[in-house]
Design an enzyme around this catalytic site. Structure first.
Site, PDB file in Angstrom:
ATOM      1  N   GLU A 149     -21.778  -6.848   3.994  1.00  0.00           N
ATOM      2  CA  GLU A 149     -20.420  -6.880   4.536  1.00  0.00           C
ATOM      3  C   GLU A 149     -20.491  -6.735   6.053  1.00  0.00           C
ATOM      4  OE1 GLU A 149     -17.179  -7.377   3.712  1.00  0.00           O
ATOM      5  OE2 GLU A 149     -16.735  -6.806   5.784  1.00  0.00           O
ATOM      6  N   VAL A 180     -23.601 -11.843   8.547  1.00  0.00           N
ATOM      7  CA  VAL A 180     -24.590 -12.905   8.304  1.00  0.00           C
ATOM      8  C   VAL A 180     -24.486 -13.951   9.409  1.00  0.00           C
ATOM      9  CG1 VAL A 180     -25.330 -14.724   6.720  1.00  0.00           C
ATOM     10  CG2 VAL A 180     -24.514 -12.536   5.819  1.00  0.00           C
ATOM     11  N   CYS A 210      -1.584  14.507  10.901  1.00  0.00           N
ATOM     12  CA  CYS A 210      -2.866  14.723  10.212  1.00  0.00           C
ATOM     13  C   CYS A 210      -4.057  14.057  10.886  1.00  0.00           C
ATOM     14  CB  CYS A 210      -2.766  14.323   8.736  1.00  0.00           C
ATOM     15  SG  CYS A 210      -2.445  12.585   8.452  1.00  0.00           S
ATOM     16  N   SER A 270      -3.817 -16.525  -2.523  1.00  0.00           N
ATOM     17  CA  SER A 270      -2.971 -16.098  -3.631  1.00  0.00           C
ATOM     18  C   SER A 270      -3.048 -17.142  -4.741  1.00  0.00           C
ATOM     19  CB  SER A 270      -1.527 -15.938  -3.161  1.00  0.00           C
ATOM     20  OG  SER A 270      -0.737 -15.501  -4.213  1.00  0.00           O
ATOM     21  N   ILE A 321       0.323  -7.841  -5.652  1.00  0.00           N
ATOM     22  CA  ILE A 321       1.027  -8.285  -6.862  1.00  0.00           C
ATOM     23  C   ILE A 321       0.030  -8.826  -7.881  1.00  0.00           C
ATOM     24  CG2 ILE A 321       2.805  -9.839  -7.779  1.00  0.00           C
ATOM     25  CD1 ILE A 321       3.851  -7.802  -5.684  1.00  0.00           C
ATOM     26  N   CYS A 379       5.165   9.839   8.807  1.00  0.00           N
ATOM     27  CA  CYS A 379       4.795  10.183  10.191  1.00  0.00           C
ATOM     28  C   CYS A 379       3.569   9.402  10.646  1.00  0.00           C
ATOM     29  CB  CYS A 379       4.636  11.682  10.380  1.00  0.00           C
ATOM     30  SG  CYS A 379       2.975  12.331  10.202  1.00  0.00           S
ATOM     31  N   SER A 401       0.110  -8.519  -0.764  1.00  0.00           N
ATOM     32  CA  SER A 401       1.282  -7.955  -1.431  1.00  0.00           C
ATOM     33  C   SER A 401       0.939  -7.027  -2.591  1.00  0.00           C
ATOM     34  CB  SER A 401       2.183  -9.084  -1.940  1.00  0.00           C
ATOM     35  OG  SER A 401       2.405 -10.021  -0.914  1.00  0.00           O
ATOM     36  N   CYS A 437       3.057  14.410   4.635  1.00  0.00           N
ATOM     37  CA  CYS A 437       3.975  13.386   4.104  1.00  0.00           C
ATOM     38  C   CYS A 437       3.539  12.939   2.711  1.00  0.00           C
ATOM     39  CB  CYS A 437       4.022  12.169   5.017  1.00  0.00           C
ATOM     40  SG  CYS A 437       4.514  12.505   6.703  1.00  0.00           S
ATOM     41  N   HIS A 466       0.068 -11.328 -10.422  1.00  0.00           N
ATOM     42  CA  HIS A 466       0.964 -12.430 -10.783  1.00  0.00           C
ATOM     43  C   HIS A 466       0.824 -12.809 -12.255  1.00  0.00           C
ATOM     44  CE1 HIS A 466       2.255 -13.254  -6.688  1.00  0.00           C
ATOM     45  NE2 HIS A 466       0.995 -13.092  -6.290  1.00  0.00           N
TER      46      HIS A 466
END
Lengths: 421, 479
Positions: free
Chosen positions: B34, B175, B443, B341, B50, B438, B48, B405, B52
């Protein structure tokens, strides 16, 4: 379940002053202050600049010095406090659930004082487009890193927002060797105190760009700069006025939001204009036996005012523990902010406590040559001439004994601005 | 040279990690590389979320096949990996006759794709079930099997499970060259590391075209297509219960309004082709477009509730379909490219398919000791008071709330570091610390403290997401 007379939530200036006043006014002195940070004093600990205490102590102190005076009194009187402790819940029955390294615990109070303060609005809250690199801070964060932890946060900075915190941080960064390229203010006026504009910007030659907006943040890893633009009266970019400023740091100082998530759990009703609870002149919220003070109630520019307000809240919280029925039978007269006044605190007058009271308020725009009027049942009870009014400066008027004696409490009390003719 | 693998996957996004995790069930020596310092740093962190149903892609395409299969596999996978998944259903809302006709087309296409439960609902049903929607809505396609998940948490979970089962991931490995030698691929990183493998899988997302070219394989082009989003604060009363889509256009599924599994409201995305593959900036025009379109569906949305804005990039291929194949010319080079997507939904099915294909090629056996289960970090916010007390007894730091929070404890942050988080963003995605209203205002300094303590490095070495994203530049005074 452990029981207290008064539980104060928040160990900043408001909480400390409220706890001390409750202590003075209680026979049964079981008071507890709960603080989520590791130390008492709240945000004052990171405000190492002077200017605190001029009104309350008649001398100029730094934030930590101001806080220390109250912390010492708390210690001396043996008022109980918990640090590193998070309040999870408050119920309308005044049960408080806390958590810390020792576990979860439920506490019971006769009265509660809310003094949780505020949080800062962020870049996301004002939706400044661009990338999301490192080097974007809120002013308070930067203050903590620099003043408490001793780190330098960048080399060249742009500050967004010219309220007092933004102005003070402009000076602070400069003193730390960070070049402040500009303070960018979207409004045509600064919301900071005049003395801060002079002492923090003008004395250091830092440009204040009014009616300007940061329209884009650049940089992939660390901030590389911002694009600013002049804005029109609707805060829209004026084409052709865009300009790039190179910097590695952007500080957002774009306002504070009272932290009322807990208050809502306790059934406290929030005034959308202040962001804090509706209160009467005893600083009692709409929930029985729950009081509020400090920035959780409305945003202050001077800690001295926070202290005065908190003392009132603490006093009445103590009274509530002894005579709750006095509060239950209370009848409220509305205090209404009208024409040019954005909000007023308190929003109600409790007829069981017709005592001299200070009304604190902010105007909704910059005004010249106005009269502040206090009106009740068609009568102008008070007229105060003002050459200059700005939303950045909290105003106040006193409801004296004399004025109270002339009032008809079945009618609203109205606060408004009028032209000075 | 000892770093010889049977399979190396390029890219630690949801597709790469899904393949890696499936491969880890076979008796193979596997790794992934990576370019960034953490998993889910590309398209997988900003979409999103989602799951689907599968009524959208054209029948017969890879998109249709893997979407429908992925949807069926999703719940079980999330159960195994302890990842949030909520099958809340989706509505595609139509405002006029023309849009209602499109709903009908989607319904028919969905049926042909094998999607279950699709129905067109009339105005009264829609407004009774989603009380905050614009009263002008005339009808909606209801897809009960659509769901929501957390895309980066799924990626992290896949990664952790693959590691548990013996896989290895090299971070910061960008890479820059691919060679073939005696039936092996040798891949070189920009910082001069090299690895050797029999099979190379290209899951490089928006850069998959460049990797394919580097390997001398099929030429295709990935166009970066950006979508901008708003995250709104957790609402006191639910604004929508389901994923609310507008009718799709040729530019995609359009701006949606949806709850997230974490309880916020998500608005977005728009769709714009951009020049630069890394340009995840937001723009005023883009944000305005998204907000206006979202407001068309829920009139009461207000910018006052916005807590953050961001954008993500979809890897849109010029083939108009996912490219999932062993290369015709370059044997043992497998392209898994153009996964736009419904890529998140499809990723789980793609993982199984590609790993199966590789296992067959290498004649690999299933491991007897493969553990498909991964446990999430114990979250303060999700436990009962009794469970919290139990945990605090064992680990006092579980009672130390760092992110007020989102109610994230110090224990969770330390646990995230043990599982590989090295940056502020890494902590944020694993614990939610700093994702609340926040936005890390309180934090962040405490998280830097903990990272610095646990990693035993100075605070000036702590970054937002690796490389030069330093927060603090110099220690001036104090210990």
């Amino acid at each position: 379940m452990h029981e207290y007379s008064v539980i104060v939530i928040g160990g900043g200036p408001a909480g400390l002053a409220a706890a001390l006043k409750s202590f003075e006014n209680l026979d049964d002195k079981r008071i507890l202050i709960i603080e989520r940070d590791s130390f008492l004093g709240g945000i004052l600990n990171q405000c190492i600049h002077p200017g605190f205490g001029l009104h309350y102590f008649k001398e100029e102190l730094t934030g930590p010095e101001y806080a220390q005076r109250f912390i010492e009194l708390v210690e001396k009187n043996g008022i109980e406090y918990l640090t590193d402790t998070h309040v999870m819940d408050i119920t309308p029955e005044k049960e408080v659930t806390i958590v810390n390294k020792h576990g979860l615990k439920k506490l019971k109070a006769k009265a509660i004082v809310l003094a949780m303060g505020a949080r800062e609005r962020t870049r996301g809250a004002v939706q400044i487009p661009g990338t999301r690199p490192a080097g974007i801070f809120t002013a308070g964060q930067a203050q903590r890193f620099i003043n408490i932890e001793g780190y330098k946060i960048g080399k060249k900075a742009v500050i967004v927002g010219s309220g007092d915190i933004g102005l003070i941080m402009a000076r602070r960064l400069t003193l730390e060797g960070i070049e402040v390229k500009a303070v960018v203010e979207i409004m045509p006026y600064s919301t900071g105190l005049r003395r801060n504009i002079v002492q923090c910007l003008e004395d250091f030659g830092i440009p204040l760009l009014l009616s300007h907006k940061v329209v884009k943040i650049h940089g992939n890893e660390r901030v590389e700069g911002v694009t600013i633009s002049v804005v029109d009266s609707d805060f829209k970019e004026i084409p052709g006025t865009q300009r790039f400023i190179e910097c590695d740091t952007v500080l957002f100082s774009v306002g504070l939001i009272p932290e009322n998530e807990l208050s809502k759990k306790a059934g406290v009703v929030i005034d959308e204009r202040t962001g804090g609870p509706f209160v009467d002149n005893t600083f009692s919220t709409t929930a029985n036996g729950i009081f509020a003070c400090g920035n959780v109630l409305h945003i202050h520019d001077l800690v001295d005012n926070v202290t005065l307000e908190a003392e009132t809240a603490g006093k009445y919280a103590a009274l509530y523990c002894q005579n709750p029925e006095l509060f239950q039978k209370g009848k409220l007269t509305n205090i209404i902010a009208s024409d040019g006044i954005r909000y007023v605190v308190p929003q109600h007058l409790n007829r069981n406590f017709l005592e001299p009271t200070i009304l604190r308020f902010r105007v909704n725009n910059v005004y010249h040559d106005k009269v502040i009027l206090l009106i009740n049942s068609g009568k102008k009870l008070l007229k105060i001439k003002k050459q200059y009014l700005s939303p950045g400066e909290m105003e106040s008027i006193a409801l004296s004994e004399k004025i109270l004696s002339q009032m008809d409490f079945s009618e609203d009390i109205i606060l408004k601005l009028e032209d000075d003719k | 040279m000892d770093k010889i693998y049977d399979v190396i996957v390029i890219g630690a996004g949801v597709v790469g990690m899904s393949i890696l995790r499936e491969l880890s069930s076979y008796d193979l020596k596997i790794a992934a590389v990576e370019a960034m310092e953490d998993v889910a740093e590309g398209a997988s962190k900003a979409n999103s979320g989602i799951v689907h149903a599968g009524y959208d892609p054209i029948e017969g395409t890879n998109k249709a096949k893997f979407n429908v299969e992925g949807n069926r596999m999703f719940e079980e996978l999330c159960r195994q990996l302890d990842v949030e998944y909520k099958m809340i259903g989706a509505l595609v809302v139509a405002f006029d006759e023309k849009e209602i006709n499109i709903l009908e087309e989607l319904l028919q296409r969905g049926k042909r794709n094998g999607v279950k439960g699709l129905e067109i609902k009339g105005k009264s049903w829609v407004l009774e079930n989603e009380t905050n929607l614009n009263r002008e809505i005339r009808a909606a396609l209801f897809a009960p099997y659509s769901g929501i998940t957390n895309p980066y948490k799924l990626t992290i979970a896949l990664y952790e499970n693959a590691i548990q089962n013996g896989a290895k991931v090299y971070f910061g490995f960008k890479v820059c060259k691919v060679e073939t030698q005696n039936g092996y691929f040798i891949i070189y990183s920009q910082d001069k590391r090299l690895l050797k493998t029999r099979i190379l899988v290209n899951c490089a997302g928006v850069r998959a075209d460049e990797i394919s070219k580097m390997a001398g394989a099929r030429k295709f082009t990935i166009y970066p297509r950006r979508g901008q989003y708003f995250i709104l604060d957790k609402p006191e009363k639910e604004i929508v219960k389901r994923v609310i889509f507008q009718v799709p256009t040729e530019k995609g599924k359009g701006v949606l309004v949806t709850p997230t599994v974490d309880g916020n409201i998500l608005l977005g995305p728009n769709s714009e082709y951009i020049e630069c593959k890394d340009d995840t900036s937001t723009t005023q025009e883009g944000l305005d477009e998204v907000f206006e379109k979202a407001k068309r569906v829920v009139l009461t949305l207000t910018k006052k509730d916005v807590i953050t804005i961001f954008s993500g990039i979809r890897a849109t291929p010029d083939t108009h379909d996912f490219i999932i194949e062993e290369d015709e010319r370059v044997k043992n080079f497998i392209n898994v490219a153009g996964i736009e997507s419904p890529g998140l939904t499809s990723s789980v099915a793609i993982g199984k398919y590609v790993a199966g294909m590789i296992a067959e090629k290498l004649n690999a056996k299933q491991k007897s000791n493969f553990n498909p289960y991964r446990e999430d970090i114990k979250r303060f916010s999700e436990l009962t008071d009794e469970e919290r007390n139990e945990m605090i007894k064992k680990f006092p730091s579980f009672g130390n709330i760092v992110c007020r929070c989102e109610l994230v404890s110090e224990y969770e942050i330390v646990e995230a570091i043990k599982r590989g988080a090295r940056t502020i963003d890494g902590i944020k995605r694993r614990t939610r610390a700093g994702m609340g209203r926040c936005q890390g205002g309180f934090c962040t300094p405490r998280i830097i403290d903990i990272l610095s303590r646990e990693l035993n490095v100075d605070k000036t070495q702590i970054t937002k997401f690796g490389k030069n994203s330093y927060i603090l530049i110099e220690k001036r005074w104090g210990k």
